[in-house]
Structure formats: C-alpha cells, structure tokens
Design an enzyme around this catalytic site. Structure first.
Site, mmCIF file in Angstrom:
data_model
loop_
_atom_site.group_PDB
_atom_site.id
_atom_site.type_symbol
_atom_site.label_atom_id
_atom_site.label_comp_id
_atom_site.label_asym_id
_atom_site.label_seq_id
_atom_site.Cartn_x
_atom_site.Cartn_y
_atom_site.Cartn_z
ATOM 1 N N TYR A 66 0.615 -14.468 2.869
ATOM 2 C CA TYR A 66 1.456 -13.594 2.052
ATOM 3 C C TYR A 66 2.837 -13.534 2.682
ATOM 4 C CZ TYR A 66 3.412 -9.467 -0.184
ATOM 5 O OH TYR A 66 4.234 -8.616 -0.873
ATOM 6 N N ASP B 240 7.722 -16.348 9.636
ATOM 7 C CA ASP B 240 7.774 -15.051 8.966
ATOM 8 C C ASP B 240 7.295 -14.019 9.978
ATOM 9 O OD1 ASP B 240 7.186 -12.724 7.603
ATOM 10 O OD2 ASP B 240 6.211 -13.713 5.911
ATOM 11 N N LYS C 204 10.687 -4.703 7.313
ATOM 12 C CA LYS C 204 9.895 -3.534 7.692
ATOM 13 C C LYS C 204 10.647 -2.565 8.594
ATOM 14 C CE LYS C 204 6.058 -5.190 5.694
ATOM 15 N NZ LYS C 204 5.407 -4.560 4.533
#
Length: 441
Positions: free
Chosen positions: A164, A245, A272
């Site tokens: 993801y 990532d 985040k």
C-alpha cells in the site's frame, strides 16, 4: 473481567456475541453512523476507518487517550496509523499552531519555517539531498513515481503484491480499479530470486522500484536486509530509480529504516507524523533528480500545490522535529516497541497458541497463525473473524487499535498502558483458548 474457557461456542457465535455487546454499549455512535449513511457512501469518507457493525465516533483526544460519543475512554494504540506519533494535543504542537494561526494562515508566498523543516529532513535521511513538500503520503508517492518516470524516460513501476502506497497506489490482491494508470510489474515481497528475474526481464521498461522497507498496511512485514541490498544493486545496474516509501517507517530511527539498515535508495517518500499531525507529505532524493524541480531552470518540472507549504504544517513540523522527536526519542520509542512485541509473542508461546506479532520498532501487527509471515499472502492464514473478534474485545477492554490488528505506539504512552494492554491480550487468549486452538492451525 472473569475469563471463561468456552468449550462449545463457535468462532462465528463468539464474534456475533461481541458485536451485540458492542452495539448495546455504543448507541450514540450507532445513531451517528445511521445519520452519516444518508450523506456519505457507507457513512464514510476514509475506507480504512470502517468496521462492522459500525465505527465508533471519536469526540476528543488528549495525550494517549481517546473518548467516543458514548463517553467511553480508550488507550490509543492506533496512533492515527503512525501519524499520531505525538499523541493528542501535544503542548509543543499546540503552541506552534496557535502562534502560526495568530500570524495568518495562508500567505501565498514562502514562509519562514519551510526551509528549516527541509533542512532537518535533509540532515536526517541519508538519501535526501533536496526535498519538496506536499499534502499526504499518497501525493508524495505519486510525485516520486512521476519524477522517476521523467528522469528515466521509462514508464513502468515495479511494486509488490499486497503493498500500500496510498489511495491510488494500492496493490492488495494485485491492485484496484482506482489505481493511477501506470504500467505495473508486480513482484512478491522478500522473494529475492523471483524479483531480480522480473527486474532483469523488464529493465528497459522500468522507471522505478517502489517498496516499503517494512510493509505497514501489508501486515507489518520487514524486508530482509539482503533483499533490499539486492534491489539496490540491481536498480543501480539498470539505471532504475529505487524509491523507499518511508511514510510509516521513517519513525523507526532518526533517519528511518534506510539509516538503520544502511541501504540508501535514490528517492524517499515521507508523510504522517513529520508535520506534527497536520496534513503532510514529502518526497526527496538525489540532487540530480530533485534539482529538476528548480523553477530557475529552463527545463524545470512544475510542482504545484496550494497547501504544500501551509503555515500550520510547517510550523508544527519544525517544532516537533527539532525539539520533540529527537534522535534519542526515536531510539527510545523504537526500543519500547521492540520490547512490547517480544512480550506479546512470549505470551502466545507460553500458552502454546498460534500468535505472531510482527513489525519493527513502534509499529506492530497482530496475527493469529503459525505460518511464518514474509509476504502479505502469508498473513491471510489468520481468519478474518478472529481479527474482528480480537478488535472488538480490545475495544471492550479499553484499547483502541485497527480492525486488522495494526498498532502504532505514541510518545505519551506510559508503562501502565503497555502493562494493561499485555494483560488484556493475555485475557483474550485465556478466554478464547479452546476456540483459538480449534480454529487456528
């Protein structure tokens, strides 16, 4: 709570009982969900937050605590899927945001904090010579992929089954219809030989290799060090841009997993927590790639975004990255997460039950199975109803985590929170010992 070893109840019956207790205990959240169904598809605007029979409506957060509409209090173990690293209403963040608001929210020009935040990021992450900001991890990954395609003149991306990388780069079950329309070559995580073969076969078409050095949404699965090293070598050999990532894993050390493992990609994406809990994303990497975003160049690539340098995020980001999430704080939180993971795994082993807690540092993922988990497909051995039952039982015990068993620890958690969760975990295993032994293999 008194735990009973229920000999004859089935997994389905246990889950239905848990749902009935949950619904009875949360009538206001149920009503709010019914109202939301009238104006949002599924009563929802963020798919991962949905679960049956309905999600709790959260009304307040403070420190490491959450409260819902029915006035229940929870220890927050979800940590907003790693974005909530600092807990709720951290005084440093509040002070920085209040000062920023008092001075004006949207300037339409550079502000005094963006270069400072960029400096901190470039100093911390080995792969980042230059960085640009955006508004989410999804956007950061899309921009990194776009930069890799423009740099190489190639079109395809090698990604991994079950990975993801944001709302338009998800590869659960091979990918979905809303993904960005890039040519994708899908490999299996931690399958070194198979992945290298795919890279060699598709080298002339591959612009980038996109990978989390530890899969977060895929099940808290760390990549083998040798696997990442092999990807680094093969990307270099074929002129492919290796993108890490680190939207989640950047918290594992001051310089992310890349610093901890000593494997340096060509580009890194972030998101985040770095914006202090505000909307945040960033992508950065080697100077020769990132310098193409320099608007002084005749051949510059344009990178727009009204809120890329929004003053609230920039102010909060500088405050927390300079004075709260210091390198020492990162190491300490990682150590606490590793200790909790070891503790929970030991609890399962002592009972002879099929339990695995995976992840790295302050990111944990709960699995109820014996099969080793090296790629997302392995995690599917855990029956969905076991995950659902565990989630509802932890909510009943006052611990807020993801339906899939994902846990992200935050700085305000204290020893009593860790001890209490471990005790509740023990209680769950003891109450459902026979059921788990019968249903899991």
């Amino acid at each position: 709570m008194v735990y009973l070893d229920l000999l004859n109840i089935s997994l389905g019956e246990s889950f239905r009982d848990a749902e009935e207790r949950f619904a009875a205990a949360n009538p206001r959240s149920a009503k709010r969900f019914a109202e939301a169904l009238e104006v949002m598809p599924g009563g929802n605007t963020r798919t991962v937050l949905h679960y049956t029979p309905f999600p709790l409506t959260i009304t307040k957060g403070s420190g490491a605590r959450l409260w819902d509409l029915d006035e229940h209090e929870y220890v927050d173990l979800l940590g907003e899927y790693t974005a909530g690293l600092f807990g709720h209403s951290h005084p440093v963040i509040l002070a920085a945001v209040r000062e920023a608001i008092d001075r004006g929210v949207s300037f339409g020009g550079p502000n005094e904090n963006e270069a400072r935040l960029a400096e901190i990021i470039c100093q911390r992450f080995p792969s980042i010579d230059l960085v640009r900001f955006c508004n989410s991890g999804t956007e950061a990954n899309l921009m990194a992929v776009a930069a890799a395609r423009a740099t190489t003149g190639r079109s395809a991306i090698l990604a991994f089954n079950g990975a993801y990388h944001g709302g338009m780069l998800g590869f659960a079950n091979g990918g979905g219809p809303l993904n960005a329309p890039y040519p994708i070559v899908l490999a299996e995580y931690n399958d070194c030989e198979g992945t290298l073969d795919l890279i060699d076969q598709n080298a002339k078409a591959l612009a980038a290799i996109l990978i989390e050095p530890m899969m977060g949404g895929g099940g808290g699965i760390p990549a083998d060090h040798s696997f990442l090293g092999a990807l680094r070598e093969r990307a270099t050999r074929h002129g492919i841009v290796l993108i890490f990532d680190e939207v989640m894993t950047s918290r594992i050390s001051a310089g992310g997993l890349q610093a901890k493992l000593g494997v340096v990609p060509d580009m890194t994406t972030l998101g985040k927590y770095i914006g202090g809990g505000m909307s945040f994303g960033a992508f950065g990497g080697r100077r020769e790639i990132m310098s193409r975003f320099d608007p002084r160049r005749a051949d510059a690539w344009a990178h727009a975004g009204t809120f890329n340098n929004n003053v609230l995020t920039m102010a909060a980001g500088v405050a927390v990255m300079s004075s709260v999430y210091t390198p020492d704080a990162a190491e300490q939180l990682t150590a606490r997460g590793d200790c909790l993971r070891d503790r929970l795994n030991a609890i399962g082993r002592q009972r002879g039950l099929p339990v695995q807690v995976t992840g790295a540092g302050s990111i944990l993922a709960m699995h109820f199975q014996t099969k080793p988990i090296r790629r997302p497909v392995d995690a599917k051995e855990t029956p969905a109803e076991v995950r659902r039952l565990f989630h509802l039982e932890m909510l009943r015990s006052g611990y807020y985590l993801a339906r899939r068993g994902f846990i992200s620890l935050s700085l305000p958690l204290v020893t009593a929170d860790y001890d209490g969760f471990a005790a509740s975990f023990e209680g769950f295993l003891d109450e459902h010992r026979t059921l788990l032994s019968r249903e899991l293999h």
